[in-house]
Write a protein that holds these residues in place. Structure first.
Motif, short mmCIF file in Angstrom:
data_model
loop_
_atom_site.label_atom_id
_atom_site.label_comp_id
_atom_site.label_asym_id
_atom_site.label_seq_id
_atom_site.Cartn_x
_atom_site.Cartn_y
_atom_site.Cartn_z
N ARG A 116 19.84 9.85 -6.93
CA ARG A 116 18.90 10.37 -7.93
C ARG A 116 17.63 9.55 -8.05
O ARG A 116 16.65 10.03 -8.59
N LYS A 117 17.67 8.32 -7.55
CA LYS A 117 16.47 7.49 -7.61
C LYS A 117 15.39 8.13 -6.75
O LYS A 117 15.66 8.57 -5.63
N PRO A 118 14.17 8.15 -7.27
CA PRO A 118 13.11 8.75 -6.45
C PRO A 118 12.85 7.88 -5.23
O PRO A 118 12.79 6.66 -5.31
N SER A 119 12.72 8.54 -4.11
CA SER A 119 12.44 7.80 -2.89
C SER A 119 10.94 7.62 -2.73
O SER A 119 10.16 8.46 -3.19
N PRO A 120 10.53 6.55 -2.13
CA PRO A 120 9.09 6.34 -1.95
C PRO A 120 8.51 7.43 -1.05
O PRO A 120 9.14 7.84 -0.08
#
Length: 88
Positions: free
Chosen positions: A69-73
């Motif tokens: 769920r963490k936004p990817s760069p």
């Protein structure tokens, strides 16, 4: 099941998993999962209730969900050789 929950495993590493439960019972893991799914469910309920812990499998799954769920760069698109050619 009781030995694992009491922290007194004799034939497994003592982790609160179905693999350890099967080892303690002397059965193959798949036999436990396929033929005795009720015991697997009971085991995980007891892990939650008696130890106030999240089963290891559930913890790993939750960790994976959080990681995904963490936004990817955002990456810049790679230029190809056709992009750098001179205009016609």
């Amino acid at each position: 099941m009781n030995r694992l929950l009491a922290g007194q495993a004799t034939t497994s590493n003592g982790s609160l998993t179905v693999v350890a439960l099967a080892a303690e019972a002397g059965v193959h893991r798949m036999a436990l999962l396929k033929r005795h799914a009720d015991l697997k469910i009971e085991f995980y309920e007891r892990v939650r209730n008696e130890t106030q812990q999240m089963p290891e499998v559930e913890r790993r799954l939750r960790d994976t969900v959080i990681k995904l769920r963490k936004p990817s760069p955002i990456r810049e698109p790679r230029s190809t050789s056709s992009d750098s050619s001179s205009p016609d």
